[in-house]
Design an enzyme around this catalytic site. Structure first.
Site, PDB file in Angstrom:
ATOM      1  N   CYS A   1       0.829  -1.206   0.000  1.00 49.89           N
ATOM      2  CA  CYS A   1       0.000   0.000   0.000  1.00 49.89           C
ATOM      3  C   CYS A   1       0.872   1.268   0.000  1.00 49.89           C
ATOM      4  CB  CYS A   1      -1.003  -0.045   1.144  1.00 49.89           C
ATOM      5  SG  CYS A   1      -2.424   1.003   0.809  1.00 49.89           S
TER       6      CYS A   1
ATOM      7  N   HIS B   1      -3.448  -4.955   1.662  1.00 49.04           N
ATOM      8  CA  HIS B   1      -2.766  -5.143   2.953  1.00 49.04           C
ATOM      9  C   HIS B   1      -2.701  -6.621   3.342  1.00 49.04           C
ATOM     10  CE1 HIS B   1      -2.537  -0.934   4.470  1.00 49.04           C
ATOM     11  NE2 HIS B   1      -3.446  -0.773   3.534  1.00 49.04           N
TER      12      HIS B   1
ATOM     13  N   GLU C   1      -1.030  -8.065   5.451  1.00 50.22           N
ATOM     14  CA  GLU C   1      -0.783  -8.275   6.890  1.00 50.22           C
ATOM     15  C   GLU C   1      -2.076  -8.252   7.695  1.00 50.22           C
ATOM     16  OE1 GLU C   1      -0.476  -5.616   5.221  1.00 50.22           O
ATOM     17  OE2 GLU C   1      -0.932  -3.837   6.411  1.00 50.22           O
TER      18      GLU C   1
HETATM   19  N1  GLN Z   1      -3.661   6.369   0.649  1.00 49.32           N
HETATM   20  C1  GLN Z   1      -2.440   6.174   1.359  1.00 49.32           C
HETATM   21  C2  GLN Z   1      -1.298   6.916   0.684  1.00 49.32           C
HETATM   22  O1  GLN Z   1      -1.481   7.376  -0.398  1.00 49.32           O
HETATM   23  C3  GLN Z   1      -2.090   4.705   1.457  1.00 49.32           C
HETATM   24  C4  GLN Z   1      -3.128   4.016   2.268  1.00 49.32           C
HETATM   25  C5  GLN Z   1      -2.632   2.803   2.958  1.00 49.32           C
HETATM   26  O2  GLN Z   1      -1.442   2.525   3.065  1.00 49.32           O
HETATM   27  N2  GLN Z   1      -3.572   2.083   3.499  1.00 49.32           N
HETATM   28  O3  GLN Z   1      -0.259   7.044   1.244  1.00 49.32           O
END
Ligand code: GLN
Length: 209
Positions: A86, A180, A182
């Site tokens: 992410c 995610h 995890e």
């Molecule tokens: N939207 C977040 C970003 O752009 C990432 C979101 C996340 O890691 N759950 O940094």
């Protein structure tokens, strides 16, 4: 002797990654000790690394100011595995499409932050992921997730897509996911990134499979 793992812990869901690494290691008959990385000097001892979700602008700023960023690059240059999830994927990309993110350029992809929209800020999707040990869909949790673009221009291989947009890629020892892994008990993505990636070097321990 056991493997040493690191979770970049300047921000984000660190404990969940540490637990997933332990589950994946156990499933592959590895012993592992997990360190939380908040300062420079620890990454060079790590056999494998995870860079969690969180806020990519914050993670990027802190890993550069703490001197961790060049150590992560050296880790990957040495062929050791990195799982970037992410916000971690955004930081690892070569084009975050946001000037506030100082990218590491470890994955030849561009990303579009928050691409899956406000309305679906958080959802779970059954994903078909290339390279998993079995064909069971992976329960992928997306939270303000980025989408991956421009895969064609580089060496990244798409492992999974959702809504016709890539959401998991691998390039050498680096695996990046928009979701995610995890946050579910299923540790197959950690297993894939760390123990089943032939392009990544992990020391073989006695008894490990
Ligand atoms: N939207 C977040 C970003 O752009 C990432 C979101 C996340 O890691 N759950 O940094």
């Amino acid at each position: 002797m056991s493997l040493t793992a690191g979770v970049v812990a300047v921000q984000g869901d660190v404990e969940e990654h540490a637990a997933a690494i332990e589950r994946a290691a156990q499933a592959h008959n590895y012993d592992v000790t997990v360190h939380e990385i908040r300062e420079s000097g620890l990454v060079p001892d790590c056999d494998l690394l995870a860079m969690p979700g969180g806020e990519s602008t914050t993670i990027s700023r802190l890993i550069h100011s703490d001197g961790i960023a060049p150590e992560i690059r050296d880790h990957v240059d040495a062929g050791k595995p990195l799982l970037a999830t992410c916000a971690g994927l955004i930081v690892a990309s070569s084009d975050p499409n946001d000037d506030r993110v100082d990218e590491l350029g470890l994955l030849d992809v561009a990303v579009e932050r928050n691409a899956f929209g406000r309305q679906r800020d958080s959802f779970e999707a059954p994903l078909a992921v290339d390279g998993l040990a079995d064909d069971e869909p992976y329960p992928a949790v997306f939270i303000r997730a980025p989408a991956i673009d421009d895969v064609e221009s580089g060496d990244a291989e798409v492992l999974a897509a959702w809504d016709d947009r890539p959401v998991a890629v691998r390039q050498g020892p680096v695996v990046g996911t928009a979701f995610h892994p995890e946050l579910t008990p299923d540790s197959r993505i950690h297993g894939l990134a760390f123990f089943e990636n032939e392009a990544a070097d992990v020391p073989t321990l006695e008894g490990a499979k």
